[in-house]
Scaffold this active site. Structure first.
Site, PDB file in Angstrom:
ATOM      1  N   LYS A  71      22.302  21.090  36.450  1.00  0.00           N
ATOM      2  CA  LYS A  71      23.565  21.781  36.748  1.00  0.00           C
ATOM      3  C   LYS A  71      24.811  21.145  36.142  1.00  0.00           C
ATOM      4  O   LYS A  71      25.751  21.851  35.779  1.00  0.00           O
ATOM      5  CB  LYS A  71      23.757  21.897  38.266  1.00  0.00           C
ATOM      6  CG  LYS A  71      22.835  22.899  38.926  1.00  0.00           C
ATOM      7  CD  LYS A  71      23.213  23.058  40.393  1.00  0.00           C
ATOM      8  CE  LYS A  71      22.243  23.974  41.095  1.00  0.00           C
ATOM      9  NZ  LYS A  71      22.686  24.317  42.445  1.00  0.00           N
ATOM     10  N   ASP A 107      27.287  28.924  43.712  1.00  0.00           N
ATOM     11  CA  ASP A 107      26.871  28.215  44.935  1.00  0.00           C
ATOM     12  C   ASP A 107      27.990  28.216  45.975  1.00  0.00           C
ATOM     13  O   ASP A 107      27.734  28.312  47.175  1.00  0.00           O
ATOM     14  CB  ASP A 107      26.497  26.763  44.615  1.00  0.00           C
ATOM     15  CG  ASP A 107      25.169  26.659  43.879  1.00  0.00           C
ATOM     16  OD1 ASP A 107      24.299  27.530  44.065  1.00  0.00           O
ATOM     17  OD2 ASP A 107      24.996  25.691  43.109  1.00  0.00           O
TER      18      ASP A 107
END
Ligand code: ATR
Length: 280
Positions: A71, A107
């Site tokens: 990420k 997220d």
């Protein structure tokens, strides 16, 4: 699902990726709209991430999710970053627009949308967050955007918590008043004052992990969130004490829903995705 010469490819990059639940609920969402699209897992070795991301252009892969451990690293190889990525410093969604790669972080949206299912009004809530990694940044970003004005931030390494406050100054100029940094060993002292407790660390995933604080301090008035998919000891005790609680599944669902919307421009079929995940 019928694959043919016009099928558009989406997927997820992770290492390992075998346990990813994203294909399980993204494919039914594509099917719901009869899109000629498929979502598949790609196991990408960390040392080959750059090649992997460049291949999106070569292979005309339309969009990917990015998961652990890629990420943060993936940011380097994208052409443009959405605003939230600049604060969160982690990307979990990439959209390929004719060879131009745009990175997003859904997220944060996933976390806040999940939390609002059990906590309607967040503004006056005092929120204790444990951890200061990428996941914590996403949680904090979403709470600041929501207008929350009291956060206790606890981390084993204080420097990382301080860096978040520093980095978030341009997001909210009162950030130093909003976020109070506390050492991990002092968490217990702030439990009573907190309304919502969020664990963003992996502690509790493994059998025999130490407790982050004395979980017996939890009271029924608390809302407890652990962003992993498993019922950790923290969640188990929260349930026993009658707290409102949430594990990582709602966040998983809503981050994926937002990714789907970014890629397709269509409203995510939440009920279909929920069912595919076994949540309803
Ligand atoms: P993620 O992107 O999932 O947030 P990360 O950036 O590696 O992952 O961050 C992990 C977080 O969990 C960090 O806050 C880390 O604390 P440190 O900053 O001190 O490393 C925390 N963490 C991991 N293992 C931990 C442990 N055994 N005890 C306490 N905190 C832990």
């Amino acid at each position: 699902m019928l694959i043919n010469g016009e099928t558009e490819v989406y997927g997820i990059f992770g290492y390992p990726v075998k346990h990813s639940k994203s294909p399980v609920f993204q494919n039914p969402a594509f099917s719901f709209y009869n899109l000629n699209s498929v979502y598949i897992p790609f196991e990408v070795e960390p040392s080959r991430l750059e090649e992997g991301i460049k291949s999106l252009k070569v292979l005309n892969i339309k969009g990917i999710n990015i998961t652990i451990p890629h990420k943060e690293e993936a940011i380097k190889y994208l052409d443009e970053l959405s605003d939230e990525v600049k604060y969160i410093k982690a990307v979990n969604t990439v959209k390929n627009m004719d060879g131009y790669l745009i990175g997003y972080n859904t997220d944060a949206y996933g976390f806040i949308t999940g939390l609002k299912e059990i906590e309607k009004d967040l503004i006056e809530k005092k929120i204790l967050i444990i951890g200061a990694g990428g996941a914590s940044r996403g949680v904090i970003y979403s709470l600041i955007k929501e207008g929350v004005n009291k956060i206790f931030l606890a981390n084993r390494t204080l420097e990382r918590a301080k860096k978040i406050v520093e980095d978030f100054k341009t997001l909210n100029r009162f950030i130093e008043d909003i976020i109070k940094i506390i050492p991990q060993k002092d968490i217990g002292k702030f439990i009573n004052e907190a309304d919502i407790i969020v664990n963003t660390t992996p502690v509790g995933l493994k059998e025999g992990d130490p407790w982050l604080f004395d979980y017996n301090l939890l009271k029924e008035k608390h809302t407890v969130v652990d962003i992993v998919y498993k019922k950790t000891p923290l969640i188990e005790i929260a349930i026993k004490k009658g707290c409102k609680w949430q594990d990582g599944y709602p966040m998983l669902l809503y981050q994926g829903a937002k990714s789907f919307e970014i890629w397709t421009g269509k409203k995510a079929p939440i009920d279909i995705m929920k069912k595919a995940l076994g949540l309803s």
